[in-house]
Design an enzyme around this catalytic site. Sequence first.
Site, short mmCIF file in Angstrom:
data_model
loop_
_atom_site.label_atom_id
_atom_site.label_comp_id
_atom_site.label_asym_id
_atom_site.label_seq_id
_atom_site.Cartn_x
_atom_site.Cartn_y
_atom_site.Cartn_z
N GLU A 104 0.90 -1.29 0.04
CA GLU A 104 0.05 0.03 0.10
C GLU A 104 0.97 1.07 -0.15
OE1 GLU A 104 -4.35 -0.77 1.99
OE2 GLU A 104 -2.48 -1.54 3.26
N GLU A 124 -3.86 -9.60 3.50
CA GLU A 124 -4.36 -9.20 4.73
C GLU A 124 -5.85 -10.37 4.80
OE1 GLU A 124 -2.65 -5.39 3.72
OE2 GLU A 124 -3.27 -6.93 2.68
#
Length: 685
Positions: A104, A124
């Site tokens: 990210e 995740e």
Amino acid sequence: MAVITTRKEGDLLIVTSDNPPVNALGQAVRAGLTGAIEEAAQDDDVKAVVIRCEGRTFFAGADITEFGKPPLDPWLPEVVNTIEASAKPVVAAIHGTALGGGLEVALGCHYRIAVPSAKLGLPEVKLGILPGAGGTQRLPRIVGVSDALQMIVTGDPIAAKKAADIGLVDRLADENALDADAIAFASDIISNASHPKTSERTDKIAADAKNPGLFEDFKKNNAKRLRGFEAPAACIEAVRAAVELPFEDGVKKERELFTKLVSGDQSKALRHVFFAERAASKIDDIPADTPVIPINKVGVLGAGTMGGGISMNFLSAGIPVTIVEREEAALERGVGIIRKNYERTAARGRMTQKQVDKAMSLLTPTLSYDDVADCDLVIEAVFEDMDVKKDVFNTLDAIVKDGAILATNTSYLNVDEIAAVTKRPEAVIGLHFFSPANIMKLLEIVRGEKTSAPVLKTAMALAKKIKKVAVVAGVCFGFIGNRMLRQRQDQAQVLLLEGAKPWDVDRVLTEFGLPMGPFQMADLAGLDLGWNKETSKSATIREVLCERDRRGQKTGKGFYDYDENRRGSPSKEVEDIIAEFAAKSGNEQRDISDQEILERLLYPMVNEGAKILEEGKAQRASDIDIVWLNGYGWPAYTGGPMFWADMIGLQTIVDGLEKHADRLGADFEISKFLKDKAAKGETFN
């Protein structure tokens, strides 16, 4: 020492993270990155920024220890937004892995350069959550919905070459010159008229917005893999928001979904699994400076299904194996199956022919025990009989060199009793591989009473080398996994006599999340395992089924009737056999609820797990969870049997066991350890 440092090189600001072991994005790192971008903004001489990491990897994720706690400023979404908002172009220089929050951060950068060996991913979902710093909104804008869904919903990382092909990486660097290539890349793009902000891109998602079926097709194609998990559905919903909503609204949707998941039971369970796997590799009472015995050559006794599978683990890791059989035909058949397994893997693109040939070149087939004399580790995978195993170990003790480890692959038998026939019980250990041994991840390492610390530590290190998830178990019948399994299997048989149908028992467990129930498993393995036609006396339901040639899938009928595609369906004949057998046994058939089936099957397992802890046969409750998750297909989103018990409450388990006590058998006893913890409101983990 600061975890984030900066230095100027010409008109570039080089920002370096040095936060070992994996440059996790803890608060100090996040604050340092924000400060570095602000520093670049305030320095007119700086024209571009390069973000790089020391050590073995780029940012490999968020700091998982912060999960579930109040956010510490600056939190990751703010950091990524700050990087993206920089008026001066920012380049991410990636090596090792860019995972989760690390990717990210890279998505917030205007450009990405990576070495070919790097891997990039958003894993995740494997922790029961979704990317929470804009990852579900930025990734589709860079690579398109199809590739974004694959990465986000499966959580599997991709190689840098693939990342470059789909547009996630802008340039591949020389493997040994990332810093120089990143600096050159940053210098090249300074003159660009504009620098792409990921959040403003729509080119990759414009076409996807016109294809609403894309999401339903993905769900359908991945239904089996995603069954039971909450996070994948949320990931799909978040990616859909990237296509249908403006970026700011999509980010709000992502945050809403993330917040719901992170506080849910599945995320708690999957985070438990994450830490449990790491804890399982630690042996509490062995000093850190305990030496490890070099294992350069392995001997395997038995070239059957188990011996061949065990051998493949070592061959694939580049360790030479000498495999021993008693007869030439069995040896040739075993070696042929090993080669066939490798060829099949190559045909699927998971190995090259060169790798197949390399693995097979490390295999030495033989009919003589003498040929394992110089091995550093010898593993027997012979018939599961104590006398046979004692005879094998007596022979090995006389042949194999001093200092070598002797291991038994027994599933149930007493390792201490086997070790006692040797003059080196300290060198004997149990290595319980699960079938198929070349595929199943679990390895139960059974620690004998006299097993030495170096032998135990070596076994644990070797497990890692052959890519197994290892758990240390003490000596007891069935160790951890099979000891608990027996409780479930026994109750399954009793339930049949009381009126439950095999398919109802199996359905309750598969709806719970297990891959199959006990009767499906029995049919798959073959009901005639260990059965002898000459000595069969119709003493059990299984014997009656075998006598009627209902021996499982291989004969087209067992507990179930099977069609040509081995799809099972309920059998009227089996119902009649069970009813007749129950009547002869004096059992009155009754209707049994799904809830009772679940409690009768699973609560005794938890109780047995408590006894295993009470007796010190497992180091920690989470080790028991790891055994069941990796060896028996227990659904990961419940965290394993002991964590699941914690979640529903130990008093619930105790109450259920007491309620069913008169049906659990005369020898059944509730664990004192379990009762004490329940009374105190405590948990196993």
